[in-house]
Design an enzyme around this catalytic site. Structure first.
Site, PDB file in Angstrom:
ATOM      1  N   ASP A  30       0.831  -1.207   0.000  1.00 20.73           N
ATOM      2  CA  ASP A  30       0.000   0.000   0.000  1.00 20.73           C
ATOM      3  C   ASP A  30       0.867   1.259   0.000  1.00 20.73           C
ATOM      4  O   ASP A  30       1.991   1.248   0.498  1.00 20.73           O
ATOM      5  CB  ASP A  30      -0.899  -0.030   1.249  1.00 20.73           C
ATOM      6  CG  ASP A  30      -2.052   0.954   1.145  1.00 20.73           C
ATOM      7  OD1 ASP A  30      -2.288   1.504   0.042  1.00 20.73           O
ATOM      8  OD2 ASP A  30      -2.712   1.188   2.166  1.00 20.73           O
ATOM      9  N   ASN A  78     -10.825  -2.856  -5.888  1.00 21.00           N
ATOM     10  CA  ASN A  78     -10.065  -1.851  -6.643  1.00 21.00           C
ATOM     11  C   ASN A  78     -10.718  -1.445  -7.964  1.00 21.00           C
ATOM     12  O   ASN A  78     -10.343  -0.430  -8.562  1.00 21.00           O
ATOM     13  CB  ASN A  78      -8.619  -2.322  -6.896  1.00 21.00           C
ATOM     14  CG  ASN A  78      -7.743  -2.283  -5.668  1.00 21.00           C
ATOM     15  OD1 ASN A  78      -6.793  -3.049  -5.536  1.00 21.00           O
ATOM     16  ND2 ASN A  78      -8.029  -1.385  -4.731  1.00 21.00           N
TER      17      ASN A  78
HETATM   18  C1  FPP Z   1      -2.123   0.217  -3.199  1.00 21.46           C
HETATM   19  O1  FPP Z   1      -1.613   1.533  -3.200  1.00 21.46           O
HETATM   20  C2  FPP Z   1      -1.604  -0.490  -4.317  1.00 21.46           C
HETATM   21  C3  FPP Z   1      -2.351  -1.070  -5.316  1.00 21.46           C
HETATM   22  C4  FPP Z   1      -3.814  -1.035  -5.373  1.00 21.46           C
HETATM   23  C5  FPP Z   1      -1.705  -1.731  -6.431  1.00 21.46           C
HETATM   24  C6  FPP Z   1      -0.538  -2.580  -6.073  1.00 21.46           C
HETATM   25  C7  FPP Z   1       0.213  -2.756  -7.283  1.00 21.46           C
HETATM   26  C8  FPP Z   1       1.518  -2.697  -7.418  1.00 21.46           C
HETATM   27  C9  FPP Z   1       2.513  -2.536  -6.335  1.00 21.46           C
HETATM   28  C10 FPP Z   1       1.999  -2.781  -8.770  1.00 21.46           C
HETATM   29  C11 FPP Z   1       2.706  -3.935  -9.186  1.00 21.46           C
HETATM   30  C12 FPP Z   1       2.410  -5.260  -8.786  1.00 21.46           C
HETATM   31  C13 FPP Z   1       2.744  -6.259  -9.596  1.00 21.46           C
HETATM   32  C14 FPP Z   1       2.619  -7.657  -9.177  1.00 21.46           C
HETATM   33  C15 FPP Z   1       3.255  -5.976 -10.924  1.00 21.46           C
HETATM   34  P1  FPP Z   1      -2.647   2.725  -3.285  1.00 21.46           P
HETATM   35  O2  FPP Z   1      -2.833   3.070  -4.701  1.00 21.46           O
HETATM   36  O3  FPP Z   1      -3.919   2.353  -2.561  1.00 21.46           O
HETATM   37  O4  FPP Z   1      -1.880   3.822  -2.520  1.00 21.46           O
HETATM   38  P2  FPP Z   1      -2.542   4.994  -1.646  1.00 21.46           P
HETATM   39  O5  FPP Z   1      -3.202   4.331  -0.473  1.00 21.46           O
HETATM   40  O6  FPP Z   1      -1.361   5.802  -1.253  1.00 21.46           O
HETATM   41  O7  FPP Z   1      -3.500   5.731  -2.510  1.00 21.46           O
END
Ligand code: FPP
Length: 252
Positions: A30, A78
């Site tokens: 996250d 998501n």
């Molecule tokens: C949460 O951060 C992250 C995600 C919803 C996506 C996770 C994906 C990756 C790390 C990309 C790559 C993974 C692979 C396997 C290629 P957020 O967007 O919720 O962050 P925030 O809480 O700061 O908004």
């Protein structure tokens, strides 16, 4: 039992040996969005930076005795994000799988995906199938990527298939117990996680591995995922080794 639940996780030879560190680590990656925002960049910039961290973390697993690593890449919730972010993430997954396929296969990493594939586009599913197939003989780190995954959704899908087996006479209701249900989960070939890490300062499990994490230890750390390092994983693994896990029992 349906054919894909025939194989269930079985302890391997090394498992009886005492291991201080976690054997299975699961990570809620996250903080990509906030990492990007702090740099005045769009959220997808953060996801790309986050994807780049995955390789280093996977590569460091053997050093810390981590045999299984499960990462939360995209949840069933998501889809509620903007269309730009969702389609950007899907194209990132496609590119990541195509690009990393050879590197991971060469490093003896075995890759699996969990989650509901029905809502994912056909090209992505094809790449996922290929990567699983390419690496199915590998016996190094077992990397599991949760994509369109939700713990409740997984339990509901498992229950549906279990109910079908009961309705068609393959399973008796009185035989349904704590050993039976997990055979229907997406994770049926994996051991339960020992340690679940969530980055970015949020202390929630957000529908991740609900059944499997019943006795996991949790670490909620402030680091945003794109800043997470192998060194930090090592620190958390060593900290885990000093914990007293009793699984509901009292130490004599
Ligand atoms: C949460 O951060 C992250 C995600 C919803 C996506 C996770 C994906 C990756 C790390 C990309 C790559 C993974 C692979 C396997 C290629 P957020 O967007 O919720 O962050 P925030 O809480 O700061 O908004």
């Amino acid at each position: 039992m349906p054919s894909d639940t025939d194989t269930c996780y079985e302890k391997d030879a090394s498992e009886g040996q005492a291991q201080a560190g976690p054997r299975h680590v699961a990570i809620i990656m996250d903080g990509n969005g906030r990492w990007a925002q702090a740099r005045g960049r769009p959220r997808l910039f953060g996801h790309h930076a986050g994807a780049q961290r995955v390789r280093e973390v996977v590569e460091s697993c053997p050093e810390f005795g981590v045999k299984y690593l499960t990462i939360f890449a995209f949840s069933t919730e998501n889809w509620k994000r903007t269309q730009v972010e969702v389609s950007g993430l899907m194209s990132l997954f496609r590119r990541y799988i195509s690009k990393e396929m050879k590197a991971l296969a060469a490093q003896n990493v075995r890759v699996r995906f969990i989650g509901d594939r029905l809502r994912l586009d056909a090209k992505l599913v094809q790449l996922m199938d290929e990567l699983e197939h390419e690496t199915e003989q590998n016996d190094g780190t077992h990397l599991t990527i949760a994509l369109n995954y939700g713990g409740r959704d997984e339990v509901a899908r498992a229950t549906k298939r279990l109910a079908q087996d009961v309705a068609e006479g393959r399973l008796r209701p009185e035989d349904v117990d704590e050993e039976t249900l997990p055979r229907y989960l997406d994770t049926h070939v994996l051991p339960d996680p020992d340690l679940v890490i969530r980055t970015s300062g949020e202390a929630r499990i957000s529908n991740f591995l609900l059944w499997q994490s019943a006795y996991a230890e949790y670490e909620f750390i402030d680091t945003l995922w794109p800043d997470f390092t192998a060194e930090e994983l090592g620190r958390l693994c060593r900290k885990f080794g000093s914990r007293d896990r009793r699984f509901g029992a009292v130490k004599t």
